[in-house]
Design an enzyme around this catalytic site. Structure first.
Site, short mmCIF file in Angstrom:
data_model
loop_
_atom_site.label_atom_id
_atom_site.label_comp_id
_atom_site.label_asym_id
_atom_site.label_seq_id
_atom_site.Cartn_x
_atom_site.Cartn_y
_atom_site.Cartn_z
N ARG A 84 -46.21 -32.50 10.77
CA ARG A 84 -47.38 -31.63 10.92
C ARG A 84 -48.63 -32.40 10.52
O ARG A 84 -48.58 -33.31 9.70
CB ARG A 84 -47.23 -30.38 10.05
CG ARG A 84 -45.97 -29.56 10.32
CD ARG A 84 -45.84 -28.43 9.32
NE ARG A 84 -44.65 -27.63 9.54
CZ ARG A 84 -43.47 -27.84 8.96
NH1 ARG A 84 -43.35 -28.85 8.09
NH2 ARG A 84 -42.43 -27.07 9.20
N LYS B 19 -43.98 -27.87 4.04
CA LYS B 19 -44.35 -26.52 3.63
C LYS B 19 -43.63 -26.14 2.34
O LYS B 19 -42.47 -26.48 2.16
CB LYS B 19 -43.99 -25.51 4.73
CG LYS B 19 -44.91 -25.58 5.95
CD LYS B 19 -44.58 -24.48 6.93
CE LYS B 19 -45.55 -24.47 8.09
NZ LYS B 19 -45.25 -23.38 9.06
N HIS C 151 -49.94 -30.72 17.10
CA HIS C 151 -48.66 -30.01 17.27
C HIS C 151 -48.01 -30.35 18.61
O HIS C 151 -46.79 -30.26 18.75
CB HIS C 151 -48.88 -28.50 17.16
CG HIS C 151 -47.87 -27.83 16.29
ND1 HIS C 151 -47.77 -28.05 14.93
CD2 HIS C 151 -46.85 -26.98 16.59
CE1 HIS C 151 -46.77 -27.34 14.43
NE2 HIS C 151 -46.20 -26.69 15.41
N ARG D 272 -45.89 -33.16 17.97
CA ARG D 272 -44.67 -32.67 17.30
C ARG D 272 -43.68 -32.12 18.34
O ARG D 272 -42.48 -32.39 18.28
CB ARG D 272 -45.06 -31.59 16.30
CG ARG D 272 -43.94 -31.01 15.45
CD ARG D 272 -44.57 -30.15 14.36
NE ARG D 272 -43.64 -29.30 13.66
CZ ARG D 272 -42.89 -29.68 12.63
NH1 ARG D 272 -42.94 -30.93 12.20
NH2 ARG D 272 -42.09 -28.83 12.01
N HIS E 122 -37.69 -27.83 9.42
CA HIS E 122 -37.50 -26.41 9.68
C HIS E 122 -36.46 -25.83 8.72
O HIS E 122 -35.41 -26.42 8.51
CB HIS E 122 -37.03 -26.17 11.11
CG HIS E 122 -38.11 -26.32 12.13
ND1 HIS E 122 -37.87 -26.56 13.46
CD2 HIS E 122 -39.46 -26.25 12.02
CE1 HIS E 122 -39.00 -26.65 14.12
NE2 HIS E 122 -39.99 -26.46 13.26
N TYR F 177 -36.87 -25.98 21.27
CA TYR F 177 -37.01 -27.29 21.90
C TYR F 177 -35.78 -27.67 22.75
O TYR F 177 -35.72 -28.79 23.26
CB TYR F 177 -37.20 -28.37 20.82
CG TYR F 177 -38.47 -28.21 20.04
CD1 TYR F 177 -39.70 -28.50 20.61
CD2 TYR F 177 -38.46 -27.75 18.73
CE1 TYR F 177 -40.88 -28.35 19.90
CE2 TYR F 177 -39.64 -27.60 18.00
CZ TYR F 177 -40.84 -27.90 18.59
OH TYR F 177 -42.00 -27.75 17.88
#
Length: 308
Positions: free
Chosen positions: A154, A178, A251, A254, A277, A286
């Site tokens: 990110r 995150k 993004h 990404r 994730h 994806y």
């Protein structure tokens, strides 16, 4: 009276945010979104002269949702708001501040997951060839584009990278994701070469322009840490130089990283780990394949796909 009510509501909001920050280790950007959703809900309650969070019931919620749709919020945004308020009331229940959670049995709007937009190899090739590697900014921009494609990180993760996060012996980089979760990402030969050149030359020259030394890897033209907004501007400039008519944002790089890995046979769980994730469902978007890749498989595998 509305001022007093607003402050009372904010006290409960602040308790909830503190709980998320300390016990759930929620990321700063996510906390900000929660605060915004809660403040909007509190303003609605004040406008309806509801003075107590205990008074919120199903009819109140339906009325609030109607106002959201009247403001033309997307289903995805409404679903996020409901999720925020459901979590907030779950916290209030735990703290014995309300008797029940009126959001518990409310269904989230059905949100479709659009196929992520990604770049094709020939588009990427143009982006990698336009930077002037004899200049500090060109070296920095090359390192940025290579790193985004090599790791799929990110933009917030990239701008927080410090020099000591890099390990050139193991060809890895420590990424703070995150919720302050750490993960190690491999970097390929092209990416490693670009970063090394930038660190030995371009970064040193950019750093000289600033009176404040910094450990952050990516610097702007003034020698200060680069921001996420700055990265987006850089990508737009690279696209212009490459004379491409594409919309490029961090993004999208990404999306491209994940799509290319899966198209080449990478394991879904491995890609999940690389992307940082928490849930596999976030990675499954994806699993689409490009038309070119699909045709390649079909033509090479089907006995009667083309004339022998």
């Amino acid at each position: 009276m509305s001022y007093i009510m607003k402050n009372l509501f904010k006290q409960e909001r602040n308790k909830f945010v503190e709980y998320l920050k300390i016990e759930k280790n929620v990321a700063v950007n996510t906390l900000s979104a929660y605060e915004s959703d809660l403040d909007d809900f509190f303003n609605f309650l004040i406008s309806e002269d509801l003075k107590d969070l205990k008074l919120v019931d199903y009819s109140t919620i339906r009325h609030y949702l109607t106002t959201l749709y009247e403001r033309r919020l997307s289903k995805r945004s409404v679903a996020r708001v409901i999720s925020t308020l459901r979590g907030f009331y779950r916290f209030l229940e735990r703290e014995k501040l309300v008797d029940n959670n009126p959001f518990l049995h409310l269904d989230l709007p059905k949100v479709s997951n659009p196929i992520p937009d990604f770049l094709y190899p020939e588009e990427l090739k143009s982006l990698f060839e336009v930077n002037d590697l004899t200049k500090p900014l060109g070296q920095r921009n090359q390192a940025i584009i290579e790193l985004l494609y090599a790791t799929g990180m990110r933009v917030s993760e990239m701008t927080s990278i410090q020099e000591n996060n890099l390990d050139f012996e193991l060809d890895t980089i420590l990424v703070i994701g995150k919720g302050s979760k750490e993960r190690y990402m491999p970097i390929g030969a092209y990416c490693k070469r670009a970063i090394e050149q930038y660190m030995k030359d371009g970064r040193f020259k950019l750093q000289e322009k600033s009176k404040q030394p910094t450990k952050f890897l990516f610097l702007n033209n003034s020698g200060n840490p680069l921001t996420a907004r700055g990265v987006r501007h850089i990508l737009n400039q690279i696209v212009k130089k490459a004379a491409l008519t594409i919309d490029l944002h961090p993004h999208k790089m990404r999306h491209t990283f994940a799509t290319h890995l899966l198209n080449e046979g990478a394991d879904l769980r491995a890609v999940q780990e690389l992307l940082g994730h928490v849930h596999l469902s976030s990675t499954q978007i994806y699993t689409h394949v490009s038309k070119d890749h699909l045709m390649k498989i079909y033509n090479s595998s089907h006995p009667r796909a083309k004339n022998k």
